[in-house]
Design a protein around this motif. Structure first.
Motif, PDB file in Angstrom:
ATOM      1  N   GLN A  79      50.747  41.386  28.962  1.00 25.43           N
ATOM      2  CA  GLN A  79      49.310  41.650  30.071  1.00 25.43           C
ATOM      3  C   GLN A  79      49.391  41.287  31.424  1.00 25.43           C
ATOM      4  O   GLN A  79      49.776  40.140  31.494  1.00 25.43           O
ATOM      5  N   THR A  80      49.560  42.156  32.301  1.00 26.69           N
ATOM      6  CA  THR A  80      49.477  41.849  33.657  1.00 26.69           C
ATOM      7  C   THR A  80      48.275  41.923  34.160  1.00 26.69           C
ATOM      8  O   THR A  80      47.337  42.352  33.511  1.00 26.69           O
ATOM      9  N   VAL A  81      47.974  41.771  35.589  1.00 28.93           N
ATOM     10  CA  VAL A  81      46.548  41.533  36.096  1.00 28.93           C
ATOM     11  C   VAL A  81      45.920  43.158  36.220  1.00 28.93           C
ATOM     12  O   VAL A  81      44.860  43.284  35.540  1.00 28.93           O
ATOM     13  N   ASN A 100      32.400  40.613  34.358  1.00 29.73           N
ATOM     14  CA  ASN A 100      32.575  39.397  35.646  1.00 29.73           C
ATOM     15  C   ASN A 100      33.987  39.126  35.735  1.00 29.73           C
ATOM     16  O   ASN A 100      34.655  38.893  36.706  1.00 29.73           O
ATOM     17  N   SER A 101      34.597  38.906  34.568  1.00 28.06           N
ATOM     18  CA  SER A 101      36.079  38.644  34.535  1.00 28.06           C
ATOM     19  C   SER A 101      36.992  39.796  35.180  1.00 28.06           C
ATOM     20  O   SER A 101      37.982  39.424  35.600  1.00 28.06           O
ATOM     21  N   ALA A 102      36.291  41.063  34.931  1.00 28.01           N
ATOM     22  CA  ALA A 102      37.348  42.055  35.608  1.00 28.01           C
ATOM     23  C   ALA A 102      37.019  42.012  37.016  1.00 28.01           C
ATOM     24  O   ALA A 102      38.170  42.125  37.411  1.00 28.01           O
ATOM     25  N   TRP A 103      35.904  41.889  37.628  1.00 31.61           N
ATOM     26  CA  TRP A 103      35.875  41.690  38.988  1.00 31.61           C
ATOM     27  C   TRP A 103      36.631  40.455  39.435  1.00 31.61           C
ATOM     28  O   TRP A 103      37.355  40.359  40.585  1.00 31.61           O
ATOM     29  N   ARG A 104      36.762  39.514  38.709  1.00 27.10           N
ATOM     30  CA  ARG A 104      37.405  38.211  39.229  1.00 27.10           C
ATOM     31  C   ARG A 104      38.852  38.664  39.447  1.00 27.10           C
ATOM     32  O   ARG A 104      39.490  38.258  40.392  1.00 27.10           O
ATOM     33  N   LEU A 105      39.409  39.212  38.478  1.00 23.14           N
ATOM     34  CA  LEU A 105      41.015  39.421  38.444  1.00 23.14           C
ATOM     35  C   LEU A 105      41.268  40.615  39.532  1.00 23.14           C
ATOM     36  O   LEU A 105      42.224  40.726  40.251  1.00 23.14           O
ATOM     37  N   LEU A 146      39.450  40.676  42.397  1.00 24.19           N
ATOM     38  CA  LEU A 146      39.512  39.946  43.600  1.00 24.19           C
ATOM     39  C   LEU A 146      40.775  39.187  43.723  1.00 24.19           C
ATOM     40  O   LEU A 146      41.604  39.331  45.091  1.00 24.19           O
ATOM     41  N   VAL A 147      41.605  38.806  42.786  1.00 26.27           N
ATOM     42  CA  VAL A 147      42.901  38.154  42.796  1.00 26.27           C
ATOM     43  C   VAL A 147      43.759  39.591  43.491  1.00 26.27           C
ATOM     44  O   VAL A 147      44.623  38.977  44.220  1.00 26.27           O
TER      45      VAL A 147
END
Lengths: 235, 244
Positions: free
Chosen positions: A176-178, A192-197, A199-200
């Protein structure tokens, strides 16, 4: 948040290894395209650029067809090692390498074409072999274009999705990659966690592109014959 | 250069797990590691897609915990699964969900008559789609509901479509409905559809097949993991067989 670190680390690892593969192969290919005339050069040129024109999912499917259990590469590796690379992190490396390869080669050909062949002839006249001429004359003169190509390939490898999910799957902790993790999180409503990645991805992309542009625009230190001005982005 | 040890370890068993089980199986995996010191890794998705990855595409699964008959059939026909079930008797139900402010429904016909956008599992990828199709077909409404439906990769994606407001209704497993506060059950489907039963087993000849079997046996027999499933809304139709 803690779950993101291994995902980002694996993505970086895949992109680094893919870049390590595309750099030497891309240099040889670009050199052949720029400096050599041979039968089938036109076909090589088309073949090298093909991943740009194909949907990445098709690239992934072709790779899976080659390295999977029914593919001939897969059959050989299954015979030798008892396993195939399909659905492993190295399959993600293959996907990223193939998809980023045209971008890398295109940057390299522009950079190598900007080197004056007379300098190579002079080096050879002084007794240097082809490899030595390439490493000590051509490459240093083309270095900015080459580094820019490497960075472009790295960015593309980091963002690879379509081919990766087909040939490497989307296995947390293994493949599993970004981008594929973002896909899972969007599909499962984990906003939320989708947006966090996402942003990365944005931060990594901006850093790599900033370095890429800085390399192409920074004033030259010594070379007068190096790469062609039109190679740089508009400044 | 980064060390090339790759993601994951090949001596840790990899188990392919139905999307509907994802939350509870992750918890069960943590419990298993805490009690035995052994690790397990998972790949989640629609059960039919996962079974095809194992049977046709060479995905390195050591075990599976999937839902419905078709994934198991795919594995059996590929000659990769011959053992008895290590984990069975766990069942689920089909429900219609909507955003939490919606009124309850009395039948699938009432749902279809509102001509809403409905998120369904794709029958080609996820067993939830097959169960859904059979339920709608039993009352002759499949054509009506499927022509404007949003087909999702798995039951979690169908739930997410409702959760984000991109679909008015979703047909998902009962346990998915309780995984989000933004959606609620508007109808417990009592039209006819096959029993929704999960099957866990090991992949014959996989390198970590015995380790995968150990984990599945642990899930089936540990009262703590059974409790995790019950808390998540799953139903056991048989008592625990043995103790760890």
């Amino acid at each position: 948040m803690m779950y993101d670190i291994p995902i980002v680390a694996l993505s970086l690892q895949v992109a680094f290894v893919a870049t390590g593969l595309t750099l030497p192969i891309g240099l040889i290919t670009a050199w052949l395209l720029v400096r050599k005339n041979f039968r089938g050069k036109f076909l090589l040129d088309v073949f090298v650029s093909l991943p740009l024109a194909l949907p990445p999912v098709v690239v992934g499917y072709v790779l899976l067809w080659l390295v999977g259990t029914h593919g001939w590469v897969g059959q050989i590796s299954h015979g030798l090692f008892g396993s195939t690379v399909a659905f492993t992190w190295f399959a993600a490396v293959l996907a990223s390498s193939v998809v980023s390869f045209p971008l890398v080669v295109r940057s390299f050909t522009v950079a190598l074409a900007g080197v004056d062949p007379k300098l190579e002839v002079a080096a050879k006249g002084l007794g240097a072999g082809s490899l030595r001429t390439f490493l000590t004359v051509t490459l240093p003169l083309a270095q900015r274009g080459v580094i820019a190509g490497v960075l472009l390939g790295f960015v593309r490898a980091l963002s690879e999705f379509g081919a990766t999910i087909i040939v490497a799957g989307n296995i947390p902790g293994r493949t599993q990659t970004v981008p594929t993790a973002i896909f899972t999180r969007i599909s499962s409503g984990d906003t939320n966690s989708a947006w966090r990645l996402a942003l990365v991805s944005l931060v990594l992309g901006v850093i790599a592109l900033a370095v890429h542009n800085w390399l192409l625009n920074r004033p030259r230190s010594f070379d007068s014959s190096g790469l062609d001005r039109s190679n740089g982005p508009p400044s | 250069m980064v060390a090339c040890d790759g993601g994951g370890d090949s001596d840790v068993p990899l188990i392919f797990v139905a999307a509907s089980l994802s939350d509870v199986v992750v918890e069960a995996g943590e419990l298993y590691e805490a009690e035995t010191g052994n690790r397990v890794e998972f790949s989640f998705g629609g059960s039919i897609m996962l079974a095809n990855q194992i049977a046709e595409l060479g995905a390195p699964a050591d075990g599976f915990f999937l839902v419905g008959d078709s994934p198991v059939l795919i594995l059996r026909e590929a000659g990769m699964y011959s053992d008895d079930n290590l984990m069975s008797g766990l069942v689920n139900k089909l429900v219609a969900i909507a955003s939490s402010d919606q009124e309850p429904l009395t039948s699938l016909r009432e749902l279809v008559e509102q001509a809403p956008r409905v998120a369904l599992g794709d029958p080609a990828l996820a067993p939830v789609g097959i169960f859904t199709r059979e339920a709608f077909e039993s009352v002759d409404l499949w054509d009506d509901v499927s022509k404007d439906a949003i087909f999702a990769l798995d039951t979690r994606a169908a739930t997410a479509a409702v959760q984000t407001g991109n679909a008015d209704y979703g047909i998902v497993y009962k346990t998915d409905a309780s995984s989000s506060d933004a959606v609620s059950i508007v109808y417990e489907i009592d039209e006819t559809y096959p029993d929704i039963e999960y099957v866990g087993g090991k992949i014959d000849d996989a390198s970590q097949s015995e380790a995968a079997a150990d984990f599945l046996t642990f899930i089936a027999s540990s009262p703590k993991t059974r409790n995790l499933f019950v808390m998540a809304g799953f139903i056991f139709d048989s008592p625990a067989t043995n103790n760890p």
